[in-house]
Design a protein around this motif. Structure first.
Motif, short mmCIF file in Angstrom:
data_model
loop_
_atom_site.label_atom_id
_atom_site.label_comp_id
_atom_site.label_asym_id
_atom_site.label_seq_id
_atom_site.Cartn_x
_atom_site.Cartn_y
_atom_site.Cartn_z
N ILE A 9 -12.91 0.59 -4.43
CA ILE A 9 -11.69 -0.09 -3.97
C ILE A 9 -11.05 0.80 -2.91
O ILE A 9 -10.89 1.99 -3.12
CB ILE A 9 -10.70 -0.31 -5.14
CG1 ILE A 9 -11.30 -1.25 -6.17
CG2 ILE A 9 -9.37 -0.86 -4.62
CD1 ILE A 9 -10.46 -1.38 -7.43
N VAL A 51 -2.21 -4.45 -8.39
CA VAL A 51 -3.57 -4.79 -8.84
C VAL A 51 -3.89 -6.26 -8.55
O VAL A 51 -5.03 -6.60 -8.24
CB VAL A 51 -3.83 -4.46 -10.33
CG1 VAL A 51 -3.74 -2.98 -10.57
CG2 VAL A 51 -2.94 -5.23 -11.25
N LEU A 55 -7.04 -7.89 -6.37
CA LEU A 55 -7.89 -8.96 -6.88
C LEU A 55 -7.77 -10.25 -6.06
O LEU A 55 -8.48 -11.21 -6.31
CB LEU A 55 -7.52 -9.26 -8.34
CG LEU A 55 -7.87 -8.17 -9.34
CD1 LEU A 55 -7.04 -8.32 -10.60
CD2 LEU A 55 -9.35 -8.19 -9.65
N LEU A 81 -16.23 -7.20 -10.28
CA LEU A 81 -14.86 -6.79 -10.55
C LEU A 81 -14.35 -7.60 -11.75
O LEU A 81 -14.17 -8.80 -11.65
CB LEU A 81 -14.03 -7.12 -9.30
CG LEU A 81 -12.79 -6.33 -8.97
CD1 LEU A 81 -13.10 -4.87 -8.84
CD2 LEU A 81 -12.20 -6.86 -7.68
N TYR A 83 -11.53 -8.62 -14.51
CA TYR A 83 -10.06 -8.60 -14.59
C TYR A 83 -9.59 -8.95 -16.00
O TYR A 83 -10.04 -9.93 -16.59
CB TYR A 83 -9.49 -9.60 -13.58
CG TYR A 83 -8.00 -9.79 -13.61
CD1 TYR A 83 -7.14 -8.69 -13.65
CD2 TYR A 83 -7.44 -11.06 -13.58
CE1 TYR A 83 -5.76 -8.87 -13.67
CE2 TYR A 83 -6.07 -11.24 -13.58
CZ TYR A 83 -5.23 -10.14 -13.63
OH TYR A 83 -3.87 -10.32 -13.63
N VAL A 164 -16.36 -2.51 -12.09
CA VAL A 164 -14.97 -2.05 -12.12
C VAL A 164 -14.19 -2.98 -13.04
O VAL A 164 -14.33 -4.19 -12.97
CB VAL A 164 -14.34 -2.09 -10.70
CG1 VAL A 164 -12.89 -1.63 -10.76
CG2 VAL A 164 -15.14 -1.24 -9.74
N VAL A 166 -10.39 -4.02 -14.15
CA VAL A 166 -8.98 -3.93 -13.81
C VAL A 166 -8.18 -4.51 -14.96
O VAL A 166 -8.33 -5.70 -15.28
CB VAL A 166 -8.67 -4.69 -12.50
CG1 VAL A 166 -7.19 -4.61 -12.18
CG2 VAL A 166 -9.50 -4.14 -11.36
N ASP A 168 -4.41 -5.15 -16.84
CA ASP A 168 -2.96 -5.19 -16.66
C ASP A 168 -2.29 -5.12 -18.02
O ASP A 168 -2.36 -6.06 -18.81
CB ASP A 168 -2.58 -6.49 -15.91
CG ASP A 168 -1.19 -6.41 -15.30
OD1 ASP A 168 -0.49 -5.41 -15.57
OD2 ASP A 168 -0.82 -7.33 -14.57
N LEU A 197 -9.35 0.66 -13.75
CA LEU A 197 -8.02 0.71 -13.17
C LEU A 197 -7.11 0.04 -14.19
O LEU A 197 -7.23 -1.16 -14.43
CB LEU A 197 -8.02 -0.05 -11.83
CG LEU A 197 -6.76 -0.05 -10.99
CD1 LEU A 197 -6.41 1.35 -10.54
CD2 LEU A 197 -6.92 -0.95 -9.78
N SER B 166 -9.61 -14.94 -10.23
CA SER B 166 -10.12 -13.58 -10.02
C SER B 166 -11.64 -13.56 -10.14
O SER B 166 -12.31 -12.72 -9.54
CB SER B 166 -9.50 -12.61 -11.02
OG SER B 166 -10.17 -12.68 -12.27
#
Lengths: 272, 336
Positions: A9, A51, A55, A81, A83, A164, A166, A168, A197, B166
């Motif tokens: 990233i 973030v 995305l 990626l 999420y 990766v 991500v 939240d 992340l 996403s």
């Protein structure tokens, strides 16, 4: 640190927000494979927007975003990626088992006319066992506790075989027993070599795993450095009541921040 | 029964009922999931304007209704997606504009009066023509193929739109596809169920199925079963009792829902009184949690301080320590 083509990233002077107004701006950072990055900051600081911007879920106002070396607009390898959104509940309107929800994580890897294959099923099972829910696969997600639902969302992201992840606020509103389980899950993912992340309020839960800390406040990056450096200077860097460091606000020598109460509404203040 | 089936119009009515009973719940489940249970109703209003235009111009009311409903579906979805603060009001204007226009247009037709619309509003078994049946068959096939192809993507978008985006799923096209499916379903149902009641056949069987099913997949089977039962049964009763078919079908579906809800509440109460919740503990059982795991029917028990804990909903149930288990005893209780 960690610049170069190997970055997974890469942001240069990026600004993200919603509608007319950026929430975070002047973000320049680069994340290398294998890093475990915690994004800290008070409510409304813009850490979730950051973030989401990465995305493509928030509007981009300025700068460049590159994912795996590819500009965001041309990025098509979405499965790389994973999420994990900040959600307190999964859809309660219709029944859906844990497996059914996690299986949606495979969709981005499936062709339009493809069927759910044995490979898909294997990855769903593997994701469920990584988050410790292999014994609940046929349970209705609405019947699980908040912490368990959070792990379902992690498994859904993992099912897509991301490089990766991500996340939240994976620990928000999760009880202590489940936070402990979440930390164990994260340790397993780090051991798998995933780049992570994680936006969080509660660094404590992941303190041993995090290699790098980014602090966002008032729409800007306030600190970006290795975890040990952050630990040495955390009282300088953090000044929000979420972190209980009001008393130390004025001691920061470098990167001085103007102390203020978080109760005062700020321009651009926005949840997450 | 035999004489009923010997009638041409009844054969057509039963076939049309079978088609609409099967597809309406399949489309409706995503509307339930997205909390849009009433959107089909609005599309029915607009389709009615298409019917009126068809009657006025002497063309097929089915095709005119299909065009009106499809246009409305796309416009409605785009308004919803825009998230405009006045979006809700815009939808109301479209929906009521549709029904108001239909009444005015039909009264301009030499052959029609507002009364002509009653059959389209509430359904009538005598009105299904052979050419309608061909159109309905083709539209039903279209819905089934689209459903088979898109169901998990529609599920993913409806359950978590942000995640779907996403993951790179085409969220807007999928939502437009669902809107179009809804419009087509409205049209397939206009003869038998009626444009004012079609929304009920999309939603009510799913409401019952949510009580009976244990997964998205199994709930869908229940919903289609209840949809077909209500539609076909309703047409039969409608003939025997000389009632409008739409109302009869929907009342039958609501009856199924009430039976399911009451039955499951009674069973749930009986099970609750029979199950013992384990002491509260700040530990999450799971694979590798350190407690001995014993696979047990459809779940896994964990031995905790000498007694067995069975995961149930968000807590754990206590198994009798020296409890010997008979197959299918299901003492973990409740719906799981």
């Amino acid at each position: 640190m960690n610049t170069g083509p190997s970055a997974v990233i890469e942001l240069a002077d990026a600004a993200f927000g919603y509608g007319e107004r950026p929430v975070v701006s002047d973000v320049t950072l680069s994340i290398a494979p294998g890093e475990v990055v915690a994004v800290l900051g008070p409510n409304g600081s813009g850490k979730s927007t950051l973030v989401k911007g990465i995305l493509g879920l928030a509007d981009q106002f300025a700068g460049q975003v590159r994912l795996f070396g590819v500009p965001r607009a041309e990025f098509r390898e979405h499965p790389r990626l994973g999420y994990v959104p900040q959600r307190h509940t999964l859809s309660g309107t219709v029944r859906a088992t844990v497996t059914e929800v996690v299986a949606t994580g495979r969709l981005s890897r499936q062709r339009w006319f493809g069927r759910f294959s044995g490979t898909d099923a294997t990855h769903v099972e593997r994701a469920l066992s990584l988050v410790g829910l292999a014994d609940r696969e046929r349970v209705d997600v609405a019947d699980l506790s908040g912490g368990q639902q959070r792990r379902v969302l992690i498994a859904r992201a993992l099912a897509g075989e991301p490089e990766v992840l991500v996340m939240d606020e994976p620990t928000a509103g999760v009880d202590a027993a489940n936070q402990h389980v979440l930390a164990e899950v994260l340790a397993r993912l780090v051991a798998e070599g995933l780049t992570i992340l994680v936006v969080t309020h509660e660094l404590a839960a992941f303190a041993d795993l995090v290699t790098r800390v980014i602090v966002v406040d008032n729409g800007h990056i306030q600190f970006d450095g290795p975890a040990p450096e952050f630990n040495d200077r955390r009282q300088d860097v953090l000044h929000d009541h979420d972190f209980h460091h009001h008393d130390h606000e004025l001691t920061a020598p470098a990167r001085q921040v103007v102390p203020r109460s978080v109760e005062v509404p700020r321009p651009g203040r926005r949840r997450g | 029964m035999a004489d009923m089936l010997a009638l041409d119009f009844m054969q057509r009515a039963f076939l049309a009922a079978l088609l609409v009973g099967a597809v309406a719940p399949l489309v409706g489940v995503f509307l339930v999931q997205r909390r849009l249970a009433l959107i089909g109703d609005g599309m029915g209003h607009v389709a009615l304007a298409g019917v009126a235009v068809g009657v006025l111009t002497g063309s097929s009311p089915v095709w005119a209704a299909l065009i009106a409903a499809l246009v409305a579906a796309v416009v409605v979805e785009l308004i919803r997606t825009s998230g405009h603060s006045q979006g809700d009001v815009a939808l109301a204007i479209i929906f009521y504009g549709g029904i108001a226009a239909s009444v005015v247009i039909i009264s301009a037709s030499p052959k029609g009066t507002p009364g002509t619309l009653t059959a389209y509003l509430f359904g009538a078994i005598t009105t299904v023509t052979q050419s309608d049946l061909w159109i309905f068959g083709a539209l039903t096939a279209l819905i089934l193929v689209t459903f088979a192809l898109l169901r998990w993507r529609l599920f993913a978008v409806a359950s978590d739109e942000e995640y779907a985006r996403s993951a790179g799923l085409p969220v807007l096209p999928l939502n437009l596809a669902l809107a179009a499916l809804t419009a087509v379903t409205v049209v397939v149902s206009m003869r038998i169920v009626g444009l004012l009641l079609i929304s009920a056949l999309m939603i009510v069987p799913n409401a019952a199925a949510q009580v009976l099913g244990r997964s998205f997949r199994s709930a869908l089977f229940w919903a289609v079963g209840i949809g077909v039962l209500s539609a076909v049964g309703g047409v039969g009763i409608s003939y025997a009792a000389n009632t409008p078919s739409g109302g009869t079908i929907v009342l039958l579906a609501i009856g199924c829902y009430l039976a399911a809800a009451v039955g499951s509440a009674l069973i749930g109460r009986a099970r609750r009184s029979a199950h013992l919740e384990a002491e509260k503990h700040g530990h999450e059982h799971g694979p590798g949690c350190g407690h001995e795991a014993i696979p047990h029917d459809d779940h896994v028990d964990y031995v905790h301080d000498g007694h067995r804990h069975a995961p149930h909903l968000g807590h754990y149930d206590e198994h009798d320590p020296d409890h010997v288990h008979a197959a299918g005893e299901g003492d973990s209780g409740g719906r799981r």
